[in-house]
Design a protein around this motif. Structure first.
Motif, PDB file in Angstrom:
ATOM      1  N   ASN A   8      -7.146 -31.159 -33.368  1.00 23.66           N
ATOM      2  CA  ASN A   8      -5.702 -30.931 -33.213  1.00 23.66           C
ATOM      3  C   ASN A   8      -4.925 -32.222 -33.018  1.00 23.66           C
ATOM      4  O   ASN A   8      -3.789 -32.343 -33.480  1.00 23.66           O
ATOM      5  CB  ASN A   8      -5.395 -29.913 -32.103  1.00 23.66           C
ATOM      6  CG  ASN A   8      -5.942 -30.298 -30.760  1.00 23.66           C
ATOM      7  OD1 ASN A   8      -5.592 -31.315 -30.192  1.00 23.66           O
ATOM      8  ND2 ASN A   8      -6.812 -29.458 -30.230  1.00 23.66           N
ATOM      9  N   ASP A  12      -2.046 -33.486 -35.591  1.00 26.59           N
ATOM     10  CA  ASP A  12      -0.688 -33.795 -35.101  1.00 26.59           C
ATOM     11  C   ASP A  12      -0.134 -35.018 -35.811  1.00 26.59           C
ATOM     12  O   ASP A  12       1.030 -35.046 -36.225  1.00 26.59           O
ATOM     13  CB  ASP A  12      -0.691 -34.075 -33.589  1.00 26.59           C
ATOM     14  CG  ASP A  12      -0.917 -32.850 -32.740  1.00 26.59           C
ATOM     15  OD1 ASP A  12      -0.788 -31.718 -33.255  1.00 26.59           O
ATOM     16  OD2 ASP A  12      -1.224 -33.035 -31.544  1.00 26.59           O
ATOM     17  N   LEU A  15       0.096 -34.464 -39.897  1.00 23.66           N
ATOM     18  CA  LEU A  15       1.137 -33.512 -40.289  1.00 23.66           C
ATOM     19  C   LEU A  15       2.473 -33.747 -39.579  1.00 23.66           C
ATOM     20  O   LEU A  15       3.401 -32.959 -39.745  1.00 23.66           O
ATOM     21  CB  LEU A  15       0.655 -32.074 -40.043  1.00 23.66           C
ATOM     22  CG  LEU A  15      -0.583 -31.660 -40.836  1.00 23.66           C
ATOM     23  CD1 LEU A  15      -1.071 -30.280 -40.403  1.00 23.66           C
ATOM     24  CD2 LEU A  15      -0.305 -31.700 -42.330  1.00 23.66           C
ATOM     25  N   ARG A  17       3.365 -33.367 -36.513  1.00 17.86           N
ATOM     26  CA  ARG A  17       3.706 -32.158 -35.757  1.00 17.86           C
ATOM     27  C   ARG A  17       4.400 -32.509 -34.451  1.00 17.86           C
ATOM     28  O   ARG A  17       3.828 -33.159 -33.578  1.00 17.86           O
ATOM     29  CB  ARG A  17       2.455 -31.327 -35.476  1.00 17.86           C
ATOM     30  CG  ARG A  17       1.798 -30.808 -36.723  1.00 17.86           C
ATOM     31  CD  ARG A  17       0.788 -29.708 -36.481  1.00 17.86           C
ATOM     32  NE  ARG A  17      -0.343 -30.097 -35.663  1.00 17.86           N
ATOM     33  CZ  ARG A  17      -1.515 -29.470 -35.674  1.00 17.86           C
ATOM     34  NH1 ARG A  17      -1.699 -28.421 -36.478  1.00 17.86           N
ATOM     35  NH2 ARG A  17      -2.492 -29.856 -34.898  1.00 17.86           N
ATOM     36  N   GLU A  18       5.608 -32.062 -34.357  1.00 12.96           N
ATOM     37  CA  GLU A  18       6.379 -32.199 -33.123  1.00 12.96           C
ATOM     38  C   GLU A  18       6.161 -30.939 -32.284  1.00 12.96           C
ATOM     39  O   GLU A  18       5.929 -29.871 -32.826  1.00 12.96           O
ATOM     40  CB  GLU A  18       7.871 -32.376 -33.445  1.00 12.96           C
ATOM     41  CG  GLU A  18       8.205 -33.668 -34.162  1.00 12.96           C
ATOM     42  CD  GLU A  18       8.006 -34.921 -33.327  1.00 12.96           C
ATOM     43  OE1 GLU A  18       7.737 -34.816 -32.105  1.00 12.96           O
ATOM     44  OE2 GLU A  18       8.099 -36.007 -33.883  1.00 12.96           O
ATOM     45  N   HIS A  20       4.241 -32.928 -30.481  1.00 11.21           N
ATOM     46  CA  HIS A  20       2.988 -33.584 -30.083  1.00 11.21           C
ATOM     47  C   HIS A  20       2.755 -34.938 -30.731  1.00 11.21           C
ATOM     48  O   HIS A  20       1.856 -35.671 -30.323  1.00 11.21           O
ATOM     49  CB  HIS A  20       1.812 -32.666 -30.417  1.00 11.21           C
ATOM     50  CG  HIS A  20       2.004 -31.269 -29.951  1.00 11.21           C
ATOM     51  ND1 HIS A  20       2.044 -30.932 -28.621  1.00 11.21           N
ATOM     52  CD2 HIS A  20       2.216 -30.121 -30.648  1.00 11.21           C
ATOM     53  CE1 HIS A  20       2.256 -29.628 -28.512  1.00 11.21           C
ATOM     54  NE2 HIS A  20       2.369 -29.120 -29.726  1.00 11.21           N
ATOM     55  N   LEU A  21       3.541 -35.268 -31.722  1.00  6.29           N
ATOM     56  CA  LEU A  21       3.268 -36.444 -32.547  1.00  6.29           C
ATOM     57  C   LEU A  21       3.155 -37.736 -31.750  1.00  6.29           C
ATOM     58  O   LEU A  21       2.188 -38.482 -31.905  1.00  6.29           O
ATOM     59  CB  LEU A  21       4.337 -36.584 -33.634  1.00  6.29           C
ATOM     60  CG  LEU A  21       4.235 -37.829 -34.522  1.00  6.29           C
ATOM     61  CD1 LEU A  21       2.909 -37.853 -35.260  1.00  6.29           C
ATOM     62  CD2 LEU A  21       5.406 -37.875 -35.493  1.00  6.29           C
ATOM     63  N   SER A  24      -0.011 -37.983 -29.476  1.00  8.92           N
ATOM     64  CA  SER A  24      -1.217 -38.022 -30.307  1.00  8.92           C
ATOM     65  C   SER A  24      -1.338 -39.360 -31.027  1.00  8.92           C
ATOM     66  O   SER A  24      -2.430 -39.925 -31.130  1.00  8.92           O
ATOM     67  CB  SER A  24      -1.203 -36.871 -31.314  1.00  8.92           C
ATOM     68  OG  SER A  24      -1.309 -35.637 -30.629  1.00  8.92           O
ATOM     69  N   GLU A  55      -1.979 -26.849 -46.504  1.00 13.84           N
ATOM     70  CA  GLU A  55      -0.857 -27.793 -46.435  1.00 13.84           C
ATOM     71  C   GLU A  55      -0.568 -28.467 -47.774  1.00 13.84           C
ATOM     72  O   GLU A  55       0.261 -29.362 -47.849  1.00 13.84           O
ATOM     73  CB  GLU A  55      -1.125 -28.862 -45.366  1.00 13.84           C
ATOM     74  CG  GLU A  55      -1.245 -28.306 -43.955  1.00 13.84           C
ATOM     75  CD  GLU A  55       0.065 -27.759 -43.417  1.00 13.84           C
ATOM     76  OE1 GLU A  55       1.145 -28.225 -43.840  1.00 13.84           O
ATOM     77  OE2 GLU A  55       0.000 -26.858 -42.561  1.00 13.84           O
TER      78      GLU A  55
END
Length: 141
Positions: A8, A12, A15, A17-18, A20-21, A24, A55
């Motif tokens: 995960n 993050d 991709l 991913r907010e 969490h970006l 991470s 994706e």
């Protein structure tokens, strides 16, 4: 310090991913010079499936991402006895989590860095969040 980076955390960053970006990304940056970072071998096949099948990453894009990770991280793998231990570890309901945990044991790692610490609560290798990990790293400097 030697740590396993859970799938995960890697996703993050890949991709974007907010929310969490940023944390991470900081975890991965620590693996460039402050700690020894590991990725479980099976994580690559899991990420390939997610990136390519869900994706819409091309095979070439997947290879590019994976090659960057292989440049930075060591690999944590399982032999047959490790896999038997992972399959039969009743502390885990999820095989992938059990394999992550067993990979960490096999490589004598100190922590598993994950956003899903509850998945590893019965394990013998401590699982910590990115926030907890960053505090640990900076306390050692």
């Amino acid at each position: 310090m030697k740590v396993l980076i859970d799938t995960n955390i890697l996703l993050d960053v890949i991709l974007l991913r907010e929310p969490h970006l940023e944390l991470s990304r900081r975890v991965l940056q620590c693996c460039l010079s402050l700690v020894d970072g590991y990725i479980a071998v099976h994580t690559f096949s899991n990420m390939f499936y997610i990136l390519h099948e869900t994706e819409d990453f091309s095979i070439e894009e997947c290879r590019n991402v994976f090659n960057k990770f292989l440049y930075v991280f060591d690999l944590a793998s399982l032999d047959k006895s490790d896999m038997i231990a992972a399959v039969n570890n009743e502390a885990f309901d999820d095989l992938e989590d059990s394999m992550q945990h067993q990979s960490s044991i096999a490589c004598e790692l100190d922590y598993i860095i994950t956003r899903n610490v509850d998945d590893f609560k019965e394990g013998t290798v401590p699982a910590v969040t990115p926030e907890e990990f960053l505090k640990l790293v900076h306390a050692e400097i």
